[in-house]
Design a protein around this motif. Sequence first.
Motif, PDB file in Angstrom:
ATOM      1  N   THR A   1      13.254  91.968 -28.507  1.00  0.00           N
ATOM      2  CA  THR A   1      14.192  93.096 -28.021  1.00  0.00           C
ATOM      3  C   THR A   1      15.695  92.740 -27.562  1.00  0.00           C
ATOM      4  O   THR A   1      16.489  93.486 -27.125  1.00  0.00           O
ATOM      5  N   THR A   2      15.864  91.532 -27.341  1.00  0.00           N
ATOM      6  CA  THR A   2      17.252  90.990 -26.575  1.00  0.00           C
ATOM      7  C   THR A   2      18.314  91.341 -27.793  1.00  0.00           C
ATOM      8  O   THR A   2      18.104  91.113 -28.808  1.00  0.00           O
ATOM      9  N   SER A   3      19.223  92.074 -27.123  1.00  0.00           N
ATOM     10  CA  SER A   3      20.734  92.632 -27.549  1.00  0.00           C
ATOM     11  C   SER A   3      21.520  91.625 -27.975  1.00  0.00           C
ATOM     12  O   SER A   3      21.772  90.355 -27.387  1.00  0.00           O
ATOM     13  N   PRO A   4      22.416  91.673 -29.079  1.00  0.00           N
ATOM     14  CA  PRO A   4      23.581  90.831 -29.469  1.00  0.00           C
ATOM     15  C   PRO A   4      24.385  90.721 -27.997  1.00  0.00           C
ATOM     16  O   PRO A   4      24.947  89.543 -27.736  1.00  0.00           O
ATOM     17  N   GLN A   5      24.480  91.843 -27.151  1.00  0.00           N
ATOM     18  CA  GLN A   5      25.397  91.648 -26.225  1.00  0.00           C
ATOM     19  C   GLN A   5      24.790  90.470 -25.137  1.00  0.00           C
ATOM     20  O   GLN A   5      25.542  89.785 -24.474  1.00  0.00           O
ATOM     21  N   ALA A   6      23.345  90.623 -25.049  1.00  0.00           N
ATOM     22  CA  ALA A   6      22.909  89.352 -24.265  1.00  0.00           C
ATOM     23  C   ALA A   6      22.895  88.097 -24.667  1.00  0.00           C
ATOM     24  O   ALA A   6      22.998  87.160 -24.072  1.00  0.00           O
ATOM     25  N   PHE A   7      22.942  87.998 -25.964  1.00  0.00           N
ATOM     26  CA  PHE A   7      23.147  86.620 -26.669  1.00  0.00           C
ATOM     27  C   PHE A   7      24.593  86.227 -26.243  1.00  0.00           C
ATOM     28  O   PHE A   7      24.833  84.922 -25.950  1.00  0.00           O
ATOM     29  N   ASP A   8      25.549  87.202 -26.538  1.00  0.00           N
ATOM     30  CA  ASP A   8      27.027  86.926 -26.091  1.00  0.00           C
ATOM     31  C   ASP A   8      27.232  86.160 -24.643  1.00  0.00           C
ATOM     32  O   ASP A   8      27.740  85.516 -24.371  1.00  0.00           O
ATOM     33  N   ARG A   9      26.669  87.110 -23.691  1.00  0.00           N
ATOM     34  CA  ARG A   9      26.458  86.687 -22.176  1.00  0.00           C
ATOM     35  C   ARG A   9      26.203  85.166 -21.946  1.00  0.00           C
ATOM     36  O   ARG A   9      26.434  84.444 -21.129  1.00  0.00           O
ATOM     37  N   MET A  10      24.899  84.889 -22.761  1.00  0.00           N
ATOM     38  CA  MET A  10      24.487  83.529 -22.673  1.00  0.00           C
ATOM     39  C   MET A  10      25.205  82.621 -23.043  1.00  0.00           C
ATOM     40  O   MET A  10      25.502  81.544 -22.369  1.00  0.00           O
ATOM     41  N   ALA A  11      25.756  82.880 -24.335  1.00  0.00           N
ATOM     42  CA  ALA A  11      26.756  81.976 -24.694  1.00  0.00           C
ATOM     43  C   ALA A  11      27.923  81.847 -23.751  1.00  0.00           C
ATOM     44  O   ALA A  11      28.275  80.541 -23.686  1.00  0.00           O
TER      45      ALA A  11
END
Length: 384
Positions: free
Chosen positions: A211-221
């Motif tokens: 369920t992880t969103s693209p926005q969460a991937f972006d914050r992690m990066a």
Amino acid sequence: MKYLKMIFLFAFAFTLFSCMDDDPVKMRESAVRKLYKKGTAKIAIANSFKDNPTMMWDAARLAQEEINGNSVAPVKFELVRCEDGGTKISGTKKAYEIASDSEICAVIGHGYSDISLPCSLIYQYYGILTFNFISTAHSLTDRKNPLIFSNMPSDKDFANRIAQLCEKKGYKRVLIYYLDNISGISLSNAFELSCNKYGIEVVDRDSYDITTSPQAFDRMAKRWKNNFAFDALFLAGRMPSIKDIIFTLRENGIDCPVVGADPFDDPLLTKVLKSDENGKIFAVSNYNPSSKNIPFNEFKNAFYKKYGKEPDQEALQVYDALFVLAKAMNESNSAVPTELADAVRSNEWNEAAGPYSFYPNGAIKGRVLTTKTFQDGKFEDLGL
């Protein structure tokens, strides 16, 4: 009193034989023997066909055609295609449906470890031989259930080989990012232990879920880029999130190598990677398309002739599993799961992926993994 004893003994015997008749293992043995005498062995092929469009079923049909046409087994193979839905809940429901058919002697499946693990316990209870063809969780065979086999190396094997790759490439500081499921946790744990063995520092470790969103991937990066110094990212997951995470890294200016296991070796990934990823994406895989093994090239040519395309890893794995079962039936002259399991465990086989033999717990012995790098639309063997 005499009559009371007779009644008691009769009741005890009735209960005993009723229980025997209800024993799912004995019921399966009887049904499988009857079907075998009629010239047939029934095998279930279970996977997330809709969610994971590999060539597994194509290879299963090819193997069936060759086994039946060349009398590799003493009986004809009947294959039952089973869609498991891609989740633990739908997968276990399908496992019970498979178990309800007492004529099925073996099941080859499932595509994901978080489905394979609970399903393997169901099959063990109902007396069905399980051939894990692609899941890597070492707990599948660590439980030492006598009817469970795996022709896929475990996550411990993959993790050790990936850590060796990092050492040879000089990646001394790595990030770990993993899918929060059985497979992802198990593989990332094994990789972290292997890093310690090879003197590699894990500078950060985090997880995501479906369920992880693209926005969460972006914050992690962004967090990684702003707070850590690292040489490579170890990514444990499945498609399409592997693709999404790699794209997010690049969009955030993180140009480091990305390393992973067999889920990277997927046409759905290679089709979308661009040439600027050449030499920066690495996969450790059980599948070597450049293998010189004669049975592999015979399989590859037959598959191409029948379907007009190259086989993939899942195709190879299910093809070999069916041939091992066919030859084990020939050795034991039986499709009864316990007798079939004894024959699989006590013999050696040379199939398309190479020599096959199994440890007492059902894990495969000595399989050589292939280290690959992405190059112009495909993964190529590094020869490491």
